[in-house]
Design an enzyme around this catalytic site. Sequence first.
Site, short mmCIF file in Angstrom:
data_model
loop_
_atom_site.label_atom_id
_atom_site.label_comp_id
_atom_site.label_asym_id
_atom_site.label_seq_id
_atom_site.Cartn_x
_atom_site.Cartn_y
_atom_site.Cartn_z
N ASP A 42 3.16 1.48 -1.16
CA ASP A 42 3.85 0.20 -1.01
C ASP A 42 3.48 -0.54 0.27
O ASP A 42 4.30 -1.26 0.86
CB ASP A 42 5.38 0.38 -1.09
CG ASP A 42 5.78 1.09 -2.36
OD1 ASP A 42 5.16 0.82 -3.40
OD2 ASP A 42 6.70 1.94 -2.30
N GLU A 43 2.25 -0.37 0.72
CA GLU A 43 1.82 -1.01 1.97
C GLU A 43 1.48 -2.48 1.76
O GLU A 43 1.27 -3.23 2.73
CB GLU A 43 0.57 -0.29 2.52
CG GLU A 43 0.78 1.17 2.89
CD GLU A 43 0.52 2.12 1.72
OE1 GLU A 43 0.34 1.63 0.59
OE2 GLU A 43 0.51 3.34 1.95
N LYS A 97 -0.84 -3.20 -1.02
CA LYS A 97 -2.20 -3.13 -1.59
C LYS A 97 -2.41 -4.23 -2.63
O LYS A 97 -3.46 -4.88 -2.64
CB LYS A 97 -2.41 -1.75 -2.26
CG LYS A 97 -2.32 -0.58 -1.30
CD LYS A 97 -2.43 0.74 -2.02
CE LYS A 97 -1.27 1.09 -2.92
NZ LYS A 97 0.01 1.37 -2.25
N LYS A 126 -1.14 -7.18 -2.94
CA LYS A 126 -1.36 -8.50 -2.34
C LYS A 126 -2.82 -8.63 -1.89
O LYS A 126 -3.46 -9.66 -2.10
CB LYS A 126 -0.41 -8.73 -1.16
CG LYS A 126 -0.78 -9.99 -0.39
CD LYS A 126 0.17 -10.41 0.71
CE LYS A 126 -0.54 -11.51 1.52
NZ LYS A 126 0.30 -12.25 2.42
N ALA A 151 2.71 3.58 -9.97
CA ALA A 151 2.39 2.51 -9.02
C ALA A 151 3.15 1.24 -9.38
O ALA A 151 3.42 0.97 -10.54
CB ALA A 151 0.89 2.24 -9.06
N GLY A 152 3.48 0.47 -8.35
CA GLY A 152 4.06 -0.85 -8.55
C GLY A 152 3.44 -1.79 -7.54
O GLY A 152 3.64 -1.64 -6.34
N HIS A 153 2.61 -2.69 -8.02
CA HIS A 153 1.89 -3.60 -7.12
C HIS A 153 2.36 -5.02 -7.37
O HIS A 153 2.28 -5.53 -8.48
CB HIS A 153 0.38 -3.48 -7.36
CG HIS A 153 -0.15 -2.09 -7.05
ND1 HIS A 153 -1.45 -1.73 -7.26
CD2 HIS A 153 0.46 -1.01 -6.52
CE1 HIS A 153 -1.62 -0.47 -6.88
NE2 HIS A 153 -0.46 0.00 -6.44
N GLN A 197 -0.71 4.34 -4.80
CA GLN A 197 0.00 5.23 -3.86
C GLN A 197 -0.60 5.07 -2.46
O GLN A 197 -1.15 4.02 -2.16
CB GLN A 197 -0.04 6.69 -4.32
CG GLN A 197 0.81 6.98 -5.55
CD GLN A 197 0.21 6.57 -6.87
OE1 GLN A 197 -0.90 6.94 -7.19
NE2 GLN A 197 0.93 5.80 -7.65
P1 GDP Z 1 1.74 -1.89 -3.04
O1 GDP Z 1 2.31 -0.83 -3.92
O2 GDP Z 1 0.99 -1.34 -1.88
O3 GDP Z 1 0.94 -2.90 -3.81
O4 GDP Z 1 2.98 -2.67 -2.42
P2 GDP Z 1 4.27 -3.19 -3.22
O5 GDP Z 1 3.89 -4.40 -3.99
O6 GDP Z 1 4.92 -2.08 -3.96
O7 GDP Z 1 5.22 -3.51 -2.00
C1 GDP Z 1 4.91 -4.45 -1.04
C2 GDP Z 1 5.97 -5.55 -1.06
O8 GDP Z 1 5.85 -6.34 0.09
C3 GDP Z 1 5.81 -6.51 -2.24
O9 GDP Z 1 7.08 -6.95 -2.62
C4 GDP Z 1 4.99 -7.65 -1.64
O10 GDP Z 1 5.20 -8.89 -2.31
C5 GDP Z 1 5.56 -7.71 -0.26
N1 GDP Z 1 4.66 -8.17 0.80
C6 GDP Z 1 3.34 -7.89 0.99
N2 GDP Z 1 2.92 -8.40 2.16
C7 GDP Z 1 4.01 -9.00 2.73
C8 GDP Z 1 4.23 -9.67 3.97
O11 GDP Z 1 3.36 -9.80 4.82
N3 GDP Z 1 5.50 -10.12 4.19
C9 GDP Z 1 6.52 -9.98 3.30
N4 GDP Z 1 7.71 -10.46 3.61
N5 GDP Z 1 6.34 -9.34 2.13
C10 GDP Z 1 5.11 -8.85 1.86
P1 IMO Z 2 2.25 2.35 -5.08
O1 IMO Z 2 0.91 2.31 -5.77
C1 IMO Z 2 5.50 4.69 -3.32
C2 IMO Z 2 6.01 8.80 -4.84
C3 IMO Z 2 7.30 9.08 -5.59
C4 IMO Z 2 7.45 10.58 -5.30
C5 IMO Z 2 6.02 11.08 -5.31
C6 IMO Z 2 5.61 11.70 -6.64
O2 IMO Z 2 3.17 1.29 -5.53
O3 IMO Z 2 2.07 2.43 -3.60
P2 IMO Z 2 5.04 10.74 -9.04
O4 IMO Z 2 5.86 9.90 -9.99
O5 IMO Z 2 3.76 10.12 -8.62
O6 IMO Z 2 4.85 12.14 -9.52
O7 IMO Z 2 5.96 10.85 -7.71
O8 IMO Z 2 5.21 9.95 -5.04
N1 IMO Z 2 5.24 7.63 -5.36
C7 IMO Z 2 5.17 6.43 -4.77
N2 IMO Z 2 5.81 5.95 -3.67
N3 IMO Z 2 4.60 3.91 -3.96
C8 IMO Z 2 3.93 4.39 -5.03
O9 IMO Z 2 2.92 3.71 -5.62
C9 IMO Z 2 4.24 5.69 -5.51
N4 IMO Z 2 3.79 6.44 -6.54
C10 IMO Z 2 4.40 7.63 -6.43
O10 IMO Z 2 8.37 8.32 -5.08
O11 IMO Z 2 7.94 10.79 -3.99
MG MG Z 3 4.12 -0.30 -4.73
#
Ligand code: GDP
Ligand code: IMO
Ligand code: MG
Length: 439
Positions: A20-21, A23, A25, A46-48, A228
């Site tokens: 959830d860094e 990626k 975006k 994953a949730g992007h 991840q």
């Molecule tokens: P991913 O799994 O690495 O793709 O990240 P996620 O999408 O799960 O989580 C990142 C969250 O931060 C999402 O809701 C993005 O829309 C949001 N996001 C990304 N960059 C920024 C930023 O610079 N500022 C803010 N406020 N939100 C951001």
């Molecule tokens: P993105 O791509 C954050 C975590 C789960 C759990 C562990 C194992 O959005 O960054 P799993 O269902 O993979 O067997 O769960 O990994 N986890 C994540 N945490 N972002 C993710 O994906 C994750 N995918 C798995 O919360 O601790």
């Molecule tokens: Mg995510």
Amino acid sequence: MNMMENKVNTIAIVGLSWGDEGKGKFVDFLAQKSDIVVRYNGGNNAGHTINADGVKYKFKLIPSGAPLEKEVIIGNGCVVDPKVLIEEIESLRKLNKKINLKLSSTAHIIFPFHKVLDGLEEISKGEYKAGTTKRGIGPTYSDKASRWGIRVYDLIHPEILKPKLKKLFHLKRELIRIYDPNWNNSFDEIFKEYKTYGEILKPFVIDTAFYLNKAIDSGKKVVFEGAQGSLLCLDHGMYPYGTSSNANVLGISAGTGIPPKKINKTLGIIKAYTSRVGEGKFPTELFNDMAHKIREQGHEYGTVTGRPRRVGWLDLFNIKYGIIINGIDKIVITLLDALQGINPLKMCTGYELDGNLLESWPIHHEIIEKCTPIYKEFKGWEEKSSDEWSKIAKLGYDAIPNTMKIYVQAIKDELQTDIAMLSIGPNRNDTIVLDENLF
Ligand code: GDP
Ligand code: IMO
Ligand code: MG
């Protein structure tokens, strides 16, 4: 100088923390200059999230090049829940998006019994549970490794699917009944459902390894989208509190068939703080009001499960480890705006164990839980509206608050790695590019 040597046609995006860094975006951002976006690991755990052109997309499986209608590939290293993939295809169709998807014939398939086992195994693991997303990820990769797995090729050939699935189903039924004697799913129903999924997905299926190698050789620009994060990696993360695939650059070759020498550049994405979903030690974790403020400002709720994410100070010590493991060329810092109004800010630069500073991140959970993080303190920056942050992004680096500049410079100095971009808002354009020649 040979110009070809400097030409970057392929770039890998990896998360350097626990996922959830941001990626999604940055895959979308770089997709603007690319032809193809490829996922190489994980599944719908994953949730992007991508915010672009007034639309908020949340992808679990489809690579983040889809909003820009780029060619998107799901590589063999992924595990695919066909129902989820079909739903994502449908939701893009509803938005009138042109879908140019290719699905590897050798990716593995998630079945309902994998999801059931995911939940049951977590219960029996007790304190060793990872807090999974319960999407069947671990049990599907287990079957892949033990060679029980059913692949996309099997899915689209019912005559192959039926006997393989029958054997697997019977085995899993016995296993599930150890935990839950009343489990009574029907083979016929699962087979019928998955046969239909196979028919729907068949037009997308190819040998992606051959296709992608040819595309790269012909000069196509490719973004590899990690899922991840490095600390969740099966081999190099905080085992067993992680996921079941290689959630870093090392997963690309195995998960796509692209040899390492064709990966030109690796970009590490980090948040301005740290977040984690699920179980496991988190040395810089914050609680109470401070955690609440960061969680709300960064909207830190899981994209897949909706769980509140655990949040804490930026941990540069584990990120340094990720930089080595991934061979990171440059980093991107996201969610800097989400630290607004917090003063002072802290940044972890190392761990202490029994009065000694550690040389490298200790990897083992049992050691990490005995470590104490060492912090540096920084002055924070003031709160602004999201419109104000967007305006600052347009003006560029000079317009960010001075205290933010100091914080960013400290990250660069500690990591001894250049910064390619800064992110101060969720939208595609809330981005400050520091390296115009990145890709
Ligand atoms: P991913 O799994 O690495 O793709 O990240 P996620 O999408 O799960 O989580 C990142 C969250 O931060 C999402 O809701 C993005 O829309 C949001 N996001 C990304 N960059 C920024 C930023 O610079 N500022 C803010 N406020 N939100 C951001
Ligand atoms: P993105 O791509 C954050 C975590 C789960 C759990 C562990 C194992 O959005 O960054 P799993 O269902 O993979 O067997 O769960 O990994 N986890 C994540 N945490 N972002 C993710 O994906 C994750 N995918 C798995 O919360 O601790
Ligand atoms: Mg995510």
